[in-house]
Design a protein around this motif. Structure first.
Motif, PDB file in Angstrom:
ATOM      1  N   MET A   1      50.140  -9.049 -25.027  1.00 15.99           N
ATOM      2  CA  MET A   1      49.249  -9.306 -26.131  1.00 15.99           C
ATOM      3  C   MET A   1      47.807  -9.078 -25.682  1.00 15.99           C
ATOM      4  N   ILE A   2      47.087  -8.284 -26.419  1.00 20.67           N
ATOM      5  CA  ILE A   2      45.679  -8.012 -26.130  1.00 20.67           C
ATOM      6  C   ILE A   2      44.837  -9.188 -26.614  1.00 20.67           C
ATOM      7  N   HIS A   3      43.938  -9.656 -25.775  1.00 25.75           N
ATOM      8  CA  HIS A   3      43.001 -10.717 -26.147  1.00 25.75           C
ATOM      9  C   HIS A   3      41.652 -10.067 -26.447  1.00 25.75           C
ATOM     10  N   PRO A   4      41.257  -9.974 -27.715  1.00 25.12           N
ATOM     11  CA  PRO A   4      40.007  -9.293 -28.065  1.00 25.12           C
ATOM     12  C   PRO A   4      38.784 -10.204 -27.905  1.00 25.12           C
ATOM     13  N   GLU A   5      38.615 -10.699 -26.710  1.00 26.58           N
ATOM     14  CA  GLU A   5      37.475 -11.573 -26.396  1.00 26.58           C
ATOM     15  C   GLU A   5      37.191 -11.475 -24.908  1.00 26.58           C
ATOM     16  N   ARG A   6      36.102 -12.086 -24.495  1.00 27.76           N
ATOM     17  CA  ARG A   6      35.772 -12.151 -23.067  1.00 27.76           C
ATOM     18  C   ARG A   6      36.470 -13.362 -22.472  1.00 27.76           C
ATOM     19  N   LEU A   7      37.272 -13.093 -21.443  1.00 29.66           N
ATOM     20  CA  LEU A   7      37.994 -14.160 -20.759  1.00 29.66           C
ATOM     21  C   LEU A   7      37.704 -14.101 -19.274  1.00 29.66           C
ATOM     22  N   THR A   8      37.861 -15.225 -18.636  1.00 29.19           N
ATOM     23  CA  THR A   8      37.763 -15.299 -17.189  1.00 29.19           C
ATOM     24  C   THR A   8      38.968 -16.080 -16.686  1.00 29.19           C
ATOM     25  N   ALA A   9      39.361 -15.812 -15.451  1.00 35.06           N
ATOM     26  CA  ALA A   9      40.531 -16.476 -14.882  1.00 35.06           C
ATOM     27  C   ALA A   9      40.104 -17.487 -13.827  1.00 35.06           C
ATOM     28  N   ARG A  10      40.841 -18.552 -13.766  1.00 33.81           N
ATOM     29  CA  ARG A  10      40.631 -19.601 -12.764  1.00 33.81           C
ATOM     30  C   ARG A  10      41.960 -19.861 -12.056  1.00 33.81           C
ATOM     31  N   LEU A  11      41.847 -20.173 -10.787  1.00 31.52           N
ATOM     32  CA  LEU A  11      43.007 -20.584 -10.004  1.00 31.52           C
ATOM     33  C   LEU A  11      42.537 -21.704  -9.103  1.00 31.52           C
ATOM     34  N   ASP A  12      43.129 -22.864  -9.240  1.00 29.38           N
ATOM     35  CA  ASP A  12      42.705 -24.018  -8.449  1.00 29.38           C
ATOM     36  C   ASP A  12      42.966 -23.785  -6.970  1.00 29.38           C
ATOM     37  N   GLY A  13      42.011 -24.176  -6.152  1.00 24.80           N
ATOM     38  CA  GLY A  13      42.170 -24.121  -4.706  1.00 24.80           C
ATOM     39  C   GLY A  13      42.014 -22.721  -4.139  1.00 24.80           C
ATOM     40  N   ASP A  14      42.332 -22.612  -2.865  1.00 26.64           N
ATOM     41  CA  ASP A  14      42.291 -21.333  -2.161  1.00 26.64           C
ATOM     42  C   ASP A  14      43.535 -20.528  -2.526  1.00 26.64           C
ATOM     43  N   PHE A  15      43.449 -19.212  -2.352  1.00 23.53           N
ATOM     44  CA  PHE A  15      44.599 -18.350  -2.587  1.00 23.53           C
ATOM     45  C   PHE A  15      44.420 -17.071  -1.779  1.00 23.53           C
ATOM     46  N   VAL A  16      45.427 -16.218  -1.821  1.00 25.67           N
ATOM     47  CA  VAL A  16      45.422 -14.971  -1.054  1.00 25.67           C
ATOM     48  C   VAL A  16      45.663 -13.805  -2.012  1.00 25.67           C
ATOM     49  N   VAL A  17      44.872 -12.757  -1.847  1.00 25.35           N
ATOM     50  CA  VAL A  17      45.095 -11.501  -2.558  1.00 25.35           C
ATOM     51  C   VAL A  17      45.680 -10.536  -1.529  1.00 25.35           C
ATOM     52  N   PHE A  18      46.840  -9.996  -1.845  1.00 21.47           N
ATOM     53  CA  PHE A  18      47.551  -9.088  -0.937  1.00 21.47           C
ATOM     54  C   PHE A  18      47.793  -7.780  -1.674  1.00 21.47           C
ATOM     55  N   LEU A  19      47.213  -6.712  -1.167  1.00 19.52           N
ATOM     56  CA  LEU A  19      47.433  -5.369  -1.707  1.00 19.52           C
ATOM     57  C   LEU A  19      48.356  -4.654  -0.736  1.00 19.52           C
ATOM     58  N   ILE A  20      49.413  -4.075  -1.257  1.00 22.09           N
ATOM     59  CA  ILE A  20      50.352  -3.362  -0.399  1.00 22.09           C
ATOM     60  C   ILE A  20      50.831  -2.115  -1.128  1.00 22.09           C
ATOM     61  N   GLY A  21      51.089  -1.083  -0.382  1.00 26.30           N
ATOM     62  CA  GLY A  21      51.548   0.120  -1.041  1.00 26.30           C
ATOM     63  C   GLY A  21      52.066   1.172  -0.093  1.00 26.30           C
ATOM     64  N   MET A  22      52.430   2.278  -0.695  1.00 27.15           N
ATOM     65  CA  MET A  22      52.900   3.432   0.061  1.00 27.15           C
ATOM     66  C   MET A  22      52.347   4.687  -0.589  1.00 27.15           C
ATOM     67  N   ARG A  23      52.253   5.736   0.198  1.00 25.15           N
ATOM     68  CA  ARG A  23      51.799   7.033  -0.304  1.00 25.15           C
ATOM     69  C   ARG A  23      52.870   8.064   0.015  1.00 25.15           C
ATOM     70  N   ILE A  24      53.270   8.800  -0.988  1.00 31.12           N
ATOM     71  CA  ILE A  24      54.264   9.854  -0.800  1.00 31.12           C
ATOM     72  C   ILE A  24      53.516  11.092  -0.294  1.00 31.12           C
ATOM     73  N   ASN A  25      53.614  11.344   0.988  1.00 31.02           N
ATOM     74  CA  ASN A  25      52.911  12.474   1.596  1.00 31.02           C
ATOM     75  C   ASN A  25      53.676  13.782   1.445  1.00 31.02           C
ATOM     76  N   GLN A  26      54.996  13.703   1.405  1.00 34.87           N
ATOM     77  CA  GLN A  26      55.841  14.894   1.274  1.00 34.87           C
ATOM     78  C   GLN A  26      56.817  14.655   0.114  1.00 34.87           C
ATOM     79  N   PRO A  27      56.356  14.949  -1.118  1.00 35.92           N
ATOM     80  CA  PRO A  27      57.138  14.611  -2.312  1.00 35.92           C
ATOM     81  C   PRO A  27      58.544  15.198  -2.356  1.00 35.92           C
ATOM     82  N   LEU A  28      58.768  16.334  -1.742  1.00 32.64           N
ATOM     83  CA  LEU A  28      60.094  16.943  -1.790  1.00 32.64           C
ATOM     84  C   LEU A  28      61.107  16.237  -0.885  1.00 32.64           C
ATOM     85  N   LYS A  29      60.647  15.393  -0.010  1.00 30.10           N
ATOM     86  CA  LYS A  29      61.542  14.653   0.890  1.00 30.10           C
ATOM     87  C   LYS A  29      61.936  13.320   0.249  1.00 30.10           C
ATOM     88  N   LEU A  30      62.649  13.421  -0.866  1.00 33.25           N
ATOM     89  CA  LEU A  30      63.122  12.249  -1.597  1.00 33.25           C
ATOM     90  C   LEU A  30      63.882  11.279  -0.702  1.00 33.25           C
TER      91      LEU A  30
END
Length: 159
Positions: A1-30
């Motif tokens: 659902m789209i919220h057509p207003e300005r919103l901000t997010a809160r999270l109590d206490g400390d937390f961790v943001v973890f970004l993880i990923g992969m890159r397909i360097n040789q696409p033909l090597k399925l």
């Protein structure tokens, strides 16, 4: 659902943001990249079924570079999952090292950020719940908090 207003997010206490990923360097090597790509959904499913492990929310994007944005309750919980011999992560990591290692066919990466209470700000306009807004709670942005600096001051006051 789209919220057509300005919103901000809160999270109590400390937390961790973890970004993880992969890159397909040789696409033909399925046979190289497909098993790596398939491992992350298994881990996310496991983590969603076991909320006590500390994953708060994850969003996944799939393209040549696959990206998973994760929010964790604590660094300790993230590291415990990574080392847990009974969880999905270690077998996937070992399989990657056996099948690919450093052959260049598939790249993997991650970045980890420990976030202290009161040291972050965010804004969502015309958006469905997303990112920290899904991990935490969304609130309307008061007129006094329309700038990034004002939102940051507000989170510091709450932290």
């Amino acid at each position: 659902m789209i919220h057509p207003e300005r919103l901000t997010a809160r999270l109590d206490g400390d937390f961790v943001v973890f970004l993880i990923g992969m890159r397909i360097n040789q696409p033909l090597k399925l046979h190289k990249w497909l098993p790596v790509a398939a491992a992350m959904p298994r881990m996310l499913k496991e983590l969603k079924q076991q909320p006590e492990r500390g994953l708060l929310h994850a969003d996944l994007w799939f393209s040549r570079t696959i990206l998973v944005l994760q929010y964790w309750r604590s660094m300790e919980q993230l590291l415990a999952y990574a080392k847990d011999k009974e969880a999905q992560h270690l077998p996937a990591w070992r399989a990657f090292n056996r099948a690919i290692g450093t052959d260049g066919s598939v790249g993997i990466w991650h970045e980890t950020y420990a976030v202290s209470a009161g040291t972050y700000e965010n804004i969502y306009v015309n958006m469905p719940p997303f990112g920290l807004g899904r991990a935490g709670s969304l609130q309307s942005v008061a007129e006094a908090h329309r700038s990034a600096a004002a939102r940051l001051r507000a989170t510091k006051a709450q932290g």
